[in-house]
Design an enzyme around this catalytic site. Structure first.
Site, short mmCIF file in Angstrom:
data_model
loop_
_atom_site.label_atom_id
_atom_site.label_comp_id
_atom_site.label_asym_id
_atom_site.label_seq_id
_atom_site.Cartn_x
_atom_site.Cartn_y
_atom_site.Cartn_z
N LYS A 17 -16.13 -13.43 -19.94
CA LYS A 17 -16.01 -11.97 -20.01
C LYS A 17 -14.88 -11.55 -20.94
O LYS A 17 -13.95 -12.31 -21.24
CB LYS A 17 -15.80 -11.36 -18.62
CG LYS A 17 -14.58 -11.90 -17.83
CD LYS A 17 -13.25 -11.30 -18.20
CE LYS A 17 -12.08 -11.90 -17.44
NZ LYS A 17 -10.75 -11.50 -17.95
N ASP A 145 -12.02 -12.16 -10.51
CA ASP A 145 -13.06 -12.05 -11.54
C ASP A 145 -14.39 -12.67 -11.13
O ASP A 145 -15.39 -12.54 -11.85
CB ASP A 145 -12.60 -12.73 -12.85
CG ASP A 145 -11.45 -12.00 -13.52
OD1 ASP A 145 -11.27 -10.80 -13.25
OD2 ASP A 145 -10.74 -12.64 -14.32
#
Length: 308
Positions: A17, A145
């Site tokens: 990401k 995350d």
């Protein structure tokens, strides 16, 4: 419970990401910081293969140096597998093989992607068929995350980054990643930010939010607008700990990047390009400067099982 075991490997792919926006609030009593971030999953992946086994084990390969990674019970993928086994009453184990391509300690959530992919792989391998909400709850126990690695796409994260709401993003955004040959400790970068704020006596946002301009740019699929609203509160701290990154940011922006940003806690730098052709030109320019540069696009899907 009775588990529908499979003898074949389950193959799951999960993305790294980029934090296209990150605002960091004050440190909380539990030691974590409240954040408001806009995540985008990009086409740099971790591949996890899982086989049924009596024990829990993990081995690493891939395009990056994994020699420093731990493979004992403290490894995040092993923890993910054991957490799912405990939650579902599975008595067996799993043998994991992970091909890593997302930089280690690079601010792109590679370890989180491994954990998310392991949850999905073991859920398929063991036939536990957990609802997505339950998988997300387990993911949140593993790291801030990890839930986003499960969902992918583009999303807003609040709290520790694990409370997700989808963000509408149209079109495809093209990024060039400058991958460092070293890592940065996430707690170390947050600690440096706290030191900077204490030294300067800065006001710290109590309840950080993602700027409306970021959401508008994502919704419009407009890289020029998004470039104007890229922001990361951790960037200054990362640049203090790794001053050489500053020159690379300047290099990328002088070779056609619309903007550059430290992704997460760094040290990976993400340069936003106007389109695929511009990204390719920038990748060539950074590679010519002897940097490890990769062209990726987003948004892409989260952790998912791949067909054989």
């Amino acid at each position: 419970m009775t588990i529908a075991w499979t003898e074949e490997a389950v193959h799951v792919r999960a993305p790294g990401k980029i934090n296209v926006f990150m605002r960091v609030g004050d440190v909380q009593p539990d030691g974590y910081h409240d954040v408001a971030t806009a995540y985008q999953a990009v086409s740099l992946y971790e591949d996890v293969r899982a086989w049924p086994d009596d024990e829990f084990s993990v081995a690493f390969g891939g395009s990056i140096d994994t020699s420093a990674l731990v493979t004992d019970g403290s490894n995040l993928a092993i923890r993910a597998a054991k957490l799912l086994a405990r939650a579902t009453g599975v008595s067996g184990g799993v043998r994991l093989e992970i091909d890593k391509h997302v930089p280690i300690a690079g601010g792109m959530g590679g370890g989180s992607a491994d954990a998310a992919a392991t949850l999905v792989a073991c859920d398929a391998l063991w036939g536990t068929a957990l609802p997505k909400e339950d998988l997300l709850a387990l993911a949140a126990q593993l790291g801030a995350d990890v839930p986003f690695s499960l969902t992918g796409g583009t999303a807003i994260g609040t709290g520790r980054g694990d409370r997700l709401s989808p963000a509408l993003a149209t079109g495809s955004f093209h990024w060039v990643l400058a991958i460092a040959e070293f890592g940065l400790s996430t707690p170390g970068v947050y600690g440096e930010l706290d030191r900077i704020r204490t030294e300067d006596g800065r006001n710290v946002p109590r309840s950080p939010v993602v700027d409306a301009e970021v959401l508008q740019a994502l919704r419009a699929g407009d890289p020029v607008l998004l470039a104007q609203s890229l922001h990361n509160d951790l960037q200054e701290a990362a640049l203090r700990l790794a001053p050489g990154l500053r020159g690379i940011l300047e290099l990328g922006e002088s070779h056609g990047a619309l903007a550059g940003i430290v992704s997460g806690s760094g040290p990976t730098l993400a340069f936003l390009a106007a389109d695929a052709d511009s990204a390719l030109e920038l990748q060539v320019a950074l590679s010519a400067a002897r940097l490890h540069a990769i062209h990726v696009h987003g948004a892409v899907h989260g952790a998912r099982v791949l067909a054989h």
